[in-house]
Scaffold this motif. Structure first.
Motif, short mmCIF file in Angstrom:
data_model
loop_
_atom_site.label_atom_id
_atom_site.label_comp_id
_atom_site.label_asym_id
_atom_site.label_seq_id
_atom_site.Cartn_x
_atom_site.Cartn_y
_atom_site.Cartn_z
N VAL A 120 0.88 -1.44 0.04
CA VAL A 120 0.03 -0.11 0.22
C VAL A 120 0.87 1.47 -0.13
CG1 VAL A 120 -1.70 1.33 1.28
CG2 VAL A 120 -2.13 -0.99 1.17
N ILE A 121 1.97 1.04 0.77
CA ILE A 121 2.94 2.30 0.95
C ILE A 121 3.55 2.72 -0.39
CG2 ILE A 121 4.91 3.18 1.93
CD1 ILE A 121 2.86 3.61 3.91
N GLU A 122 3.90 1.61 -1.10
CA GLU A 122 4.37 1.55 -2.35
C GLU A 122 3.44 2.28 -3.47
OE1 GLU A 122 8.02 1.57 -4.81
OE2 GLU A 122 7.67 1.80 -2.72
N PHE A 123 2.48 1.84 -3.18
CA PHE A 123 1.40 2.19 -4.27
C PHE A 123 1.19 3.82 -4.32
CE2 PHE A 123 -1.11 -1.83 -5.44
CZ PHE A 123 0.06 -2.52 -6.06
N ILE A 124 0.98 3.92 -2.82
CA ILE A 124 0.85 5.72 -2.66
C ILE A 124 1.89 6.22 -3.20
CG2 ILE A 124 0.49 7.43 -0.66
CD1 ILE A 124 -1.10 5.36 0.89
N HIS A 125 3.22 5.97 -2.83
CA HIS A 125 4.25 6.68 -3.34
C HIS A 125 4.39 6.80 -4.96
CE1 HIS A 125 8.39 8.03 -3.62
NE2 HIS A 125 8.97 6.82 -4.07
N THR A 126 4.18 5.73 -5.30
CA THR A 126 4.01 5.51 -7.00
C THR A 126 2.88 6.48 -7.48
OG1 THR A 126 4.76 3.14 -7.02
CG2 THR A 126 3.92 4.27 -9.13
N ALA A 127 1.90 6.56 -7.01
CA ALA A 127 0.68 7.55 -7.33
C ALA A 127 1.23 8.81 -7.29
CB ALA A 127 -0.49 7.37 -6.55
N THR A 128 2.01 9.05 -6.12
CA THR A 128 2.76 10.69 -6.12
C THR A 128 3.58 10.83 -7.18
OG1 THR A 128 4.38 10.10 -4.51
CG2 THR A 128 2.05 10.76 -3.51
N LEU A 129 4.36 9.82 -7.56
CA LEU A 129 5.19 10.17 -8.52
C LEU A 129 4.74 10.39 -9.70
CD1 LEU A 129 8.19 7.47 -7.75
CD2 LEU A 129 8.01 9.79 -6.98
N LEU A 130 3.64 9.74 -10.27
CA LEU A 130 2.94 9.83 -11.39
C LEU A 130 2.36 11.31 -11.43
CD1 LEU A 130 1.24 6.38 -11.69
CD2 LEU A 130 2.85 7.35 -13.45
N HIS A 131 1.81 11.68 -10.53
CA HIS A 131 1.13 13.11 -10.32
C HIS A 131 2.29 14.12 -10.39
CE1 HIS A 131 -3.06 11.32 -8.63
NE2 HIS A 131 -2.71 11.18 -9.98
N ASN A 168 4.47 9.91 -17.86
CA ASN A 168 3.56 10.76 -18.80
C ASN A 168 4.48 11.11 -20.08
OD1 ASN A 168 5.37 11.93 -16.60
ND2 ASN A 168 5.28 13.83 -17.90
N ALA A 169 5.68 10.98 -20.19
CA ALA A 169 6.48 11.18 -21.40
C ALA A 169 5.93 9.99 -22.30
CB ALA A 169 7.85 11.36 -21.29
N MET A 170 5.69 8.89 -21.85
CA MET A 170 5.49 7.59 -22.58
C MET A 170 3.96 7.35 -22.84
SD MET A 170 8.17 5.39 -23.21
CE MET A 170 7.49 4.02 -23.16
N PHE A 171 3.29 7.48 -22.10
CA PHE A 171 1.88 7.30 -22.34
C PHE A 171 1.10 8.60 -22.23
CE2 PHE A 171 3.80 3.85 -20.07
CZ PHE A 171 3.33 2.81 -20.92
N GLY A 172 1.42 9.78 -21.96
CA GLY A 172 0.58 11.18 -21.91
C GLY A 172 0.43 11.57 -20.48
N ASN A 173 0.07 12.61 -20.38
CA ASN A 173 -0.44 13.20 -19.15
C ASN A 173 -1.74 12.58 -18.49
OD1 ASN A 173 1.77 14.86 -18.81
ND2 ASN A 173 0.74 16.64 -19.64
N ALA A 174 -2.82 12.42 -19.42
CA ALA A 174 -3.87 11.70 -18.82
C ALA A 174 -3.80 10.54 -18.41
CB ALA A 174 -4.94 12.19 -20.17
N ALA A 175 -2.92 9.61 -19.08
CA ALA A 175 -2.89 8.47 -18.73
C ALA A 175 -2.29 8.21 -17.26
CB ALA A 175 -2.24 7.68 -19.75
N ALA A 176 -1.34 9.05 -17.24
CA ALA A 176 -0.47 9.22 -16.07
C ALA A 176 -1.20 9.46 -14.78
CB ALA A 176 0.88 10.13 -15.96
N VAL A 177 -2.02 10.54 -14.76
CA VAL A 177 -2.88 11.06 -13.88
C VAL A 177 -3.97 10.13 -13.41
CG1 VAL A 177 -4.55 12.90 -13.21
CG2 VAL A 177 -2.43 13.43 -14.32
N LEU A 178 -4.68 9.42 -14.45
CA LEU A 178 -5.51 8.52 -14.08
C LEU A 178 -5.24 7.05 -13.48
CD1 LEU A 178 -7.83 9.06 -17.21
CD2 LEU A 178 -8.23 10.02 -14.84
N VAL A 179 -4.10 6.84 -14.01
CA VAL A 179 -3.34 5.47 -13.30
C VAL A 179 -2.97 5.69 -12.00
CG1 VAL A 179 -1.50 3.66 -13.55
CG2 VAL A 179 -2.72 4.46 -15.75
N GLY A 180 -2.30 7.05 -11.68
CA GLY A 180 -2.29 7.39 -10.23
C GLY A 180 -3.32 7.60 -9.49
N ASP A 181 -4.62 7.98 -10.06
CA ASP A 181 -5.80 7.75 -9.37
C ASP A 181 -6.19 6.38 -9.05
OD1 ASP A 181 -5.73 10.58 -9.36
OD2 ASP A 181 -7.21 10.65 -10.89
#
Length: 322
Positions: free
Chosen positions: A72-83, A100-113
């Protein structure tokens, strides 16, 4: 000492956490799997989940909830990195292109969510309201830290105290949550939980301060990021604040202008000002003080290989080169 040596007593636990991560990353949505697996497979230090595991083990915890919560801690950390990377418009992290460089900003934000929401699904399964409260509070404070940092961009008048608040909220809070969760699993009373949470806060602060140093003195291949990223984004980190407070009038004016305008045009001159003013040494000393405070807070833990690893991690946080 390398992280591999520090993590050696945790080998089985870390493998179990990796298994949880792989299992819980699953989604029927192909793009979610692609982006999530891309960012998780980039590796990283896994310091936050390792801290949770070390504390729980140092306190004699026997069970499996520490594996779930470390994931869980790693997922939260990863979400913050994406955002973070979207907000900062970053294109490089850990030596690879950002999501975001690979997949685009929208995908990065939504996968962070997605990762945030998956984290909350997982923490509910532990069925401990204390765990829920710690992680809910931590994610909220981290979000506040992101906004605080955004407000400070291009602001050359940020004080040391204001900058440390950003560090506490944005970075140290998740370290603090990790060690508090380890204390909860280890059966500590409230005072013990607070002490170990403070340990996490101090080591997280030291960790971020060294990141600030490496942004001006690190090796790009080792750090996996461009030198001067903070300056390019107009972020007033501690080395820059030190130059403005203790450098010459010319150095202070140079750094102020660089923060206010952003970009990399003045980076060579700023590096010279940072180095010649003693800003890097001063920041390292601050980080060492934080690490020393962290070590003192766990001095009364019973002797074990996990306590030794926690103490060694205090040293690593300051001495690291990546």
């Amino acid at each position: 000492m390398q992280l591999e040596q520090l993590y050696a007593p945790l080998a089985a636990d870390m493998e179990a956490v990796n298994g949880v991560i792989r299992k819980r990353l699953h989604s029927d949505i192909v793009l979610i799997r692609q982006v999530a697996e891309y960012i998780i497979s980039a590796g990283g230090k896994r310091m936050r989940p390792a801290l949770l595991l070390m504390v729980a083990n140092a306190l004699g915890y026997r069970g499996t909830h520490h594996h779930e919560l470390a994931a869980v801690i790693e997922f939260i950390h990863t979400a913050t990195l994406l955002h973070d990377d979207v907000v900062d418009e970053s294109d490089l992290r850990r030596g690879r292109s950002t999501a975001n460089a690979m997949f685009g900003n929208a995908a990065a934000v939504l996968v962070g969510d997605f990762l945030y929401s998956r984290s909350f699904q997982m923490m509910v399964e532990v069925e401990d309201m204390r765990v829920m409260r710690v992680l809910a509070d931590a994610t909220n404070v981290i979000s506040e830290g992101e906004v605080l940092q955004l407000m400070n961009v291009h602001n050359a008048d940020v004080t040391v105290e204001a900058y440390l608040q950003v560090i506490h909220y944005k970075t140290a809070m998740l370290f603090e949550a990790a060690t508090r969760l380890g204390a909860i699993l280890g059966g500590q009373d409230v005072a013990g939980q607070d002490r170990l949470a403070a340990f996490g806060r101090h080591i997280g602060t030291a960790f971020q301060l060294i990141d600030d140093v490496l942004d001006y003195s690190g090796d790009e291949e080792a750090t996996g990021k461009h030198l001067g990223d903070d300056l390019a984004e107009g972020k007033p980190t501690l080395p820059l604040i030190h130059v403005m407070q203790h450098g010459t009038t010319t150095q202070a004016a140079l750094v102020r202008q660089a923060i206010e305008e952003g970009g990399r045009e003045a980076f060579p001159e700023v590096i010279e000002a940072v180095k010649s003013s003693g800003a890097l040494e001063a920041t390292c000393m601050f980080a060492q003080h934080e690490a020393d405070q962290a070590a003192e807070l766990i001095s009364d833990l019973p002797a074990s290989i996990f306590k030794d690893s926690l103490l060694q991690l205090c040293s690593f946080a300051v001495a690291r080169k990546f």
